[in-house]
Design a protein around this motif. Structure first.
Motif, PDB file in Angstrom:
ATOM      1  N   SER A  16       0.816  -1.212   0.000  1.00 48.19           N
ATOM      2  CA  SER A  16       0.000   0.000   0.000  1.00 48.19           C
ATOM      3  C   SER A  16       0.848   1.259   0.000  1.00 48.19           C
ATOM      4  O   SER A  16       0.383   2.323  -0.425  1.00 48.19           O
ATOM      5  CB  SER A  16      -0.922   0.006   1.236  1.00 48.19           C
ATOM      6  N   ARG A  46      -1.928   5.324   9.247  1.00 47.93           N
ATOM      7  CA  ARG A  46      -0.982   4.484   8.506  1.00 47.93           C
ATOM      8  C   ARG A  46       0.395   4.532   9.160  1.00 47.93           C
ATOM      9  O   ARG A  46       1.067   3.505   9.306  1.00 47.93           O
ATOM     10  CB  ARG A  46      -0.915   4.934   7.053  1.00 47.93           C
ATOM     11  N   LEU A  49       0.419   2.361  12.171  1.00 51.36           N
ATOM     12  CA  LEU A  49       0.496   0.941  11.831  1.00 51.36           C
ATOM     13  C   LEU A  49       1.938   0.529  11.550  1.00 51.36           C
ATOM     14  O   LEU A  49       2.379  -0.556  11.966  1.00 51.36           O
ATOM     15  CB  LEU A  49      -0.384   0.652  10.615  1.00 51.36           C
ATOM     16  N   GLN A 135      -0.242  -9.309   6.926  1.00 50.59           N
ATOM     17  CA  GLN A 135      -1.444  -8.695   7.478  1.00 50.59           C
ATOM     18  C   GLN A 135      -2.036  -7.762   6.428  1.00 50.59           C
ATOM     19  O   GLN A 135      -1.348  -6.875   5.924  1.00 50.59           O
ATOM     20  CB  GLN A 135      -1.131  -7.933   8.762  1.00 50.59           C
ATOM     21  N   MET A 136      -3.316  -7.984   6.104  1.00 49.44           N
ATOM     22  CA  MET A 136      -3.934  -7.260   4.994  1.00 49.44           C
ATOM     23  C   MET A 136      -5.370  -6.907   5.343  1.00 49.44           C
ATOM     24  O   MET A 136      -6.123  -7.744   5.858  1.00 49.44           O
ATOM     25  CB  MET A 136      -3.889  -8.148   3.743  1.00 49.44           C
ATOM     26  N   PHE A 137      -5.729  -5.647   5.071  1.00 50.64           N
ATOM     27  CA  PHE A 137      -7.110  -5.246   5.278  1.00 50.64           C
ATOM     28  C   PHE A 137      -7.996  -5.890   4.218  1.00 50.64           C
ATOM     29  O   PHE A 137      -7.581  -6.119   3.073  1.00 50.64           O
ATOM     30  CB  PHE A 137      -7.240  -3.719   5.226  1.00 50.64           C
ATOM     31  N   TYR A 166     -10.260  -4.458  10.887  1.00 45.21           N
ATOM     32  CA  TYR A 166      -9.020  -5.066  11.369  1.00 45.21           C
ATOM     33  C   TYR A 166      -8.378  -5.878  10.236  1.00 45.21           C
ATOM     34  O   TYR A 166      -9.056  -6.350   9.325  1.00 45.21           O
ATOM     35  CB  TYR A 166      -9.296  -5.969  12.578  1.00 45.21           C
ATOM     36  N   ALA A 167      -7.090  -6.030  10.340  1.00 44.94           N
ATOM     37  CA  ALA A 167      -6.367  -6.733   9.277  1.00 44.94           C
ATOM     38  C   ALA A 167      -6.530  -8.241   9.407  1.00 44.94           C
ATOM     39  O   ALA A 167      -6.511  -8.793  10.511  1.00 44.94           O
ATOM     40  CB  ALA A 167      -4.889  -6.361   9.335  1.00 44.94           C
ATOM     41  N   TRP A 168      -6.689  -8.890   8.261  1.00 36.41           N
ATOM     42  CA  TRP A 168      -6.630 -10.335   8.203  1.00 36.41           C
ATOM     43  C   TRP A 168      -5.161 -10.746   8.236  1.00 36.41           C
ATOM     44  O   TRP A 168      -4.279  -9.976   7.861  1.00 36.41           O
ATOM     45  CB  TRP A 168      -7.230 -10.842   6.900  1.00 36.41           C
ATOM     46  N   THR A 169      -4.887 -11.953   8.673  1.00 40.46           N
ATOM     47  CA  THR A 169      -3.536 -12.495   8.623  1.00 40.46           C
ATOM     48  C   THR A 169      -3.527 -13.699   7.687  1.00 40.46           C
ATOM     49  O   THR A 169      -4.228 -14.683   7.915  1.00 40.46           O
ATOM     50  CB  THR A 169      -3.036 -12.925  10.017  1.00 40.46           C
TER      51      THR A 169
END
Length: 395
Positions: A16, A46, A49, A135-137, A166-169
């Motif tokens: 990103s 950002r 994060l 980790q990705m939104f 929240y971010a997925w893993t």
């Protein structure tokens, strides 16, 4: 990408944000504008994060700190733009997800995509297995690919599911598949050239682009559809060889932005020139072969840049002794005489002839011959070579 008014615009992938200031400067020296697919609109969020990743995951994420202020400036100048990924048609298009799924079903692709450390990429790790994770939104995970991750087939790739806040893993391979294919689909929709500073994801793109004909080989398809992408990648590598990181670090973004204003046409010519030359190697059958060809092309063009600079330097050096001799002057080394010297070589003809009114005809002839040699060298050089020569002097 063929005229002086052509805008060179790139889409950065697979992340990103770009964290490396030198890499971003190289992109600025090729593209008029670079777009990021960014689900996080708040710059402070950002940055937070990245600080969390820096503290809890990998200290190399700290590189982003040095870019925060410059990113704001570049966005204000129109050199960077951020697009909400969820607003793009590619996000919901089934083909985007199917392309990502096909990557995860390619053992060679998955093996390469599971080893970010080999390519020096900062990343997170799964607590129990220490396997690389991403980790990705959800806004960057294509819709159908999310459903695929919930199946038994993809169980190993989904570490933790989350919601839109929240971010997925995911496994690093799954994260790479999702974001690489989403960016490629978005680039096609937006009419942008995909570009990366990640050698891993450049290789993954080449692997997937050539898989269709012979799935068991490293390379499986002609690279004609990837010539433009390969050209921009080669352009960035050329700039790296001409302006090493130390020189790029000392060149401010403001200076680079000013430099870009006068070089748009030449930057377009550079990509066109590289694309034309890469056509000659479009039938390569392996990544290693293409890599060797790109390296050879970079060496060839770097040599042309040196020859061009030598021709300009020879004309300049021929002028200097004859100019001093004709004027009957002596200058101490290190004085401002060098400024006069450079100006007379590159300045208007009227200034030159007026300044040398007392020079003997023979000496004046040498001076004019030297200027003619310089003009001949400039005319003979491709615009791309002239541009690269100017880039090498930017430092």
């Amino acid at each position: 990408m063929s005229g002086d008014n052509t805008l060179l615009q790139g889409l950065y992938y697979p992340f990103s944000r770009c964290m490396d200031s030198c890499a971003l400067k190289q992109l600025m020296l090729v593209f008029d504008a670079v777009t990021f697919l960014e689900p996080v609109k708040d710059a402070k969020w950002r940055a937070g994060l990245f600080r969390n990743l820096e503290t809890n995951e990998d200290p190399r994420f700290s590189k982003y700190r040095g870019l925060e202020h410059d990113l704001k400036t570049l966005e204000q100048e129109g050199a960077l733009s951020f697009v909400d990924p969820q607003s793009l048609a590619a996000f919901k298009r089934p083909e985007t997800s199917l392309a990502a799924i096909s990557d995860l079903q390619d053992p060679l692709w998955c093996k390469m995509a599971s080893n970010p450390s080999v390519f020096g990429l900062p990343h997170q790790r799964q607590a129990d297995t220490q396997q690389p994770t991403w980790q990705m939104f959800a806004q960057k995970i294509p819709m159908e690919f999310r459903h695929f991750l919930g199946t038994d087939t993809a169980r190993e790739h989904l570490i933790n599911e989350a919601d839109d806040h929240y971010a997925w893993t995911l496994s690093y391979a799954a994260g790479s598949a999702a974001t690489l294919n989403f960016h490629l689909a978005a680039a096609a929709d937006l009419g942008l050239s995909p570009i990366t500073d990640s050698e891993l994801h450049h290789r993954l793109l080449l692997r997937k682009a050539t898989r269709a004909l012979t799935p068991d080989s490293e390379w499986t398809d002609p690279v004609s559809t990837q010539l433009s992408q390969s050209a921009t990648s080669t352009a960035v590598k050329l700039l790296e060889s001409l302006m090493p990181h130390q020189a790029l670090e000392s060149a401010s973004f403001d200076k680079i932005l000013r430099f870009r204003e006068n070089t748009r046409g030449d930057r377009a010519a550079l990509v066109n020139e590289l694309t034309a030359r890469l056509i000659q190697i479009s039938n390569t059958t392996s990544y290693a072969e293409l890599s060797r060809s790109q390296i050879a092309l970079s060496i060839e063009i770097s040599k042309e840049v040196r020859e061009y600079q030598a021709a300009i330097g020879a004309a300049r050096d021929k002028l200097w002794p004859n100019l001093v001799k004709g004027l009957g002057l002596t200058f101490a080394t290190g004085t401002s005489a060098a400024l006069l010297y450079e100006y007379l070589l590159g300045g208007p003809m009227g200034v030159l002839t007026g300044a040398l009114s007392g020079v003997a005809y023979s000496s004046l002839a040498h001076v004019l011959d030297s200027r003619a040699e310089k003009r001949q060298a400039v005319r003979a050089a491709n615009p791309s070579i002239a541009y690269l020569s100017r880039v090498s002097q930017l430092k």
